[in-house]
Design an enzyme around this catalytic site. Structure first.
Site, PDB file in Angstrom:
ATOM      1  NE  ARG A  73      11.463  11.297 -17.040  1.00  0.00           N
ATOM      2  CZ  ARG A  73      11.930  11.260 -18.377  1.00  0.00           C
ATOM      3  NH1 ARG A  73      13.347  10.937 -18.510  1.00  0.00           N
ATOM      4  NH2 ARG A  73      11.365  11.523 -19.227  1.00  0.00           N
ATOM      5  CB  THR A  74       6.559   9.478 -12.683  1.00  0.00           C
ATOM      6  OG1 THR A  74       7.333  11.045 -12.937  1.00  0.00           O
ATOM      7  CG2 THR A  74       5.985   9.659 -11.176  1.00  0.00           C
ATOM      8  CE  LYS A 130     -16.390  -0.389 -22.441  1.00  0.00           C
ATOM      9  NZ  LYS A 130     -16.262  -1.777 -21.736  1.00  0.00           N
ATOM     10  NE  ARG A 167       2.722  12.144 -14.127  1.00  0.00           N
ATOM     11  CZ  ARG A 167       3.788  12.431 -14.589  1.00  0.00           C
ATOM     12  NH1 ARG A 167       4.145  12.186 -15.944  1.00  0.00           N
ATOM     13  NH2 ARG A 167       5.044  12.657 -13.646  1.00  0.00           N
ATOM     14  CG  HIS A 222       5.739  16.011 -10.156  1.00  0.00           C
ATOM     15  ND1 HIS A 222       5.955  14.489  -9.514  1.00  0.00           N
ATOM     16  CD2 HIS A 222       6.504  15.176 -11.295  1.00  0.00           C
ATOM     17  CE1 HIS A 222       6.266  13.506 -10.469  1.00  0.00           C
ATOM     18  NE2 HIS A 222       6.635  14.170 -11.532  1.00  0.00           N
TER      19      HIS A 222
HETATM   20  C1  NCD Z   1       7.776  16.226 -14.943  1.00  0.00           C
HETATM   21  C2  NCD Z   1       6.331  16.190 -15.132  1.00  0.00           C
HETATM   22  O1  NCD Z   1       5.697  15.307 -15.625  1.00  0.00           O
HETATM   23  O2  NCD Z   1       5.690  17.059 -14.186  1.00  0.00           O
HETATM   24  N1  NCD Z   1       8.450  14.923 -15.581  1.00  0.00           N
HETATM   25  C3  NCD Z   1       8.738  14.218 -14.683  1.00  0.00           C
HETATM   26  O3  NCD Z   1       7.722  13.653 -13.932  1.00  0.00           O
HETATM   27  N2  NCD Z   1       9.849  13.647 -14.480  1.00  0.00           N
HETATM   28  C4  NCD Z   1       8.277  17.342 -15.800  1.00  0.00           C
HETATM   29  C5  NCD Z   1       8.035  17.455 -17.241  1.00  0.00           C
HETATM   30  O4  NCD Z   1       7.006  16.856 -17.823  1.00  0.00           O
HETATM   31  O5  NCD Z   1       8.676  18.413 -17.943  1.00  0.00           O
END
Ligand code: NCD
Length: 319
Positions: free
Chosen positions: A69-70, A97, A119, A147
């Site tokens: 999603r993100t 590397k 991320r 997040h």
């Molecule tokens: C979340 C995450 O990655 O922190 N998912 C997301 O970004 N929609 C929650 C999860 O992984 O459960």
């Protein structure tokens, strides 16, 4: 088709070059992001039309951890604003590397990147980038820490469906211990005047979380009747060492949202889940697809929230 290009105003109190966590934002700054997301919703007809606001801006997605999603949402959001995007995945890169995380980011930045979406499984990784890069940094999830865009899209969905945040009671249910989504939601919801209850097995709800200003409950059925919204967090098996509860079936029995629990809750209970959802664990399929659920609306709102955040940071970087 490109919609009108009038520039949304940058709020006078918007001081941030980076978006690292909701802990750093004021209630008014959070509200500005939500309002801008609503404005983009109207101006793009629910995200379907493009706005030519960030042409010439380059957004790099640096994802060192899995994402559906993100990552997709940041990508589409940037393009909806007319920006160019570049995707980086740790696997297949020169990290194997021996290149360091910061050197990798500096290398990508040197190609003319204005904003970096990061991320990483390590808490604080985007903060490290913010210290080393000239580009604006957006935290797309750092380990168990924060997040922010997920919490903003959750809060936007609550505001749309229930009309306000102040005075509502929101329960965050599940794996609080490992959840960056929980931490960001707590910061955001409390700042906007909601009451927050965290609920889950005692092993997954650290007592210290009370210091953030939330109530703790170990029995979902006890608190459910007073709750306006439940946000069902995934059990983060990949972050756990050891067993935190006897079996998935027992977890689902005690904390899963199902038809019976919906019947005992307020009629307009709003059911959220950040996803990925595990049908039959955090919630049953009939609840996930039922009228109380706003799970797919959350995904659509994610696009609008990320457009708002990218726009604010890109304009801040210009000044
Ligand atoms: C979340 C995450 O990655 O922190 N998912 C997301 O970004 N929609 C929650 C999860 O992984 O459960």
């Amino acid at each position: 088709m490109t919609a009108t290009t009038a520039e949304p105003a940058i709020p006078a109190d918007w001081t941030h070059r980076h978006l690292l966590g909701l802990e750093d934002l004021t209630a008014s700054q959070i509200t500005s992001i939500l309002d801008l997301a609503d404005e983009f919703n109207q101006r793009t007809e629910q995200g379907r039309r493009k706005l030519d606001l960030l042409s010439g801006t380059v957004v790099a997605n640096l994802f060192f951890e899995n994402s559906t999603r993100t990552k997709t949402s940041f990508n589409i959001a940037a393009r909806r604003l007319g920006a160019d995007t570049v995707d980086f995945s740790a696997s297949g890169s020169s990290l194997s590397k021996g290149e360091t995380f910061v050197d990798t980011a500096l290398t990508i930045e040197a190609m003319g990147v204005d904003l970096v979406v990061c991320r990483h499984r390590t808490p604080g990784a985007p903060h490290l980038l913010a210290r080393h890069l000239a580009a604006g940094v957006l935290n797309a999830g750092d380990g168990t820490h924060e997040h922010p865009t997920q919490a903003l899209l959750d809060i936007l969905t609550i505001r749309q469906r229930l009309g306000r945040i102040e005075g509502l009671t929101v329960a965050l249910v599940g794996d609080i211990r490992h959840s960056r989504v929980a931490r960001s939601n707590i910061h955001g919801l409390l700042k906007l005047g909601a009451k927050v209850i965290v609920c889950g097995p005692a092993t997954l709800v650290p007592k210290t979380i009370r210091q953030m200003g939330v109530d703790i409950a170990y029995d979902l059925d006890e608190v459910l009747p007073q709750v306006d919204c439940v946000n069902l967090l995934r059990v983060q098996f990949e972050r756990q060492r050891g067993a935190f509860f006897p079996s998935i079936a027992e977890y689902a029995h005690l904390f899963g949202m199902n038809k019976q629990r919906i019947a005992r809750a307020k009629g307009d209970l709003l059911v959220l889940a950040p996803g990925p959802i595990n049908r039959g664990v955090e919630l049953t399929p009939d609840v996930a697809d039922g009228p109380n659920s706003a799970i797919l609306t959350q995904v659509s709102n994610g696009l609008l929230i990320r457009m708002a955040c990218l726009y604010l940071l890109a304009r801040k970087a210009d000044n």
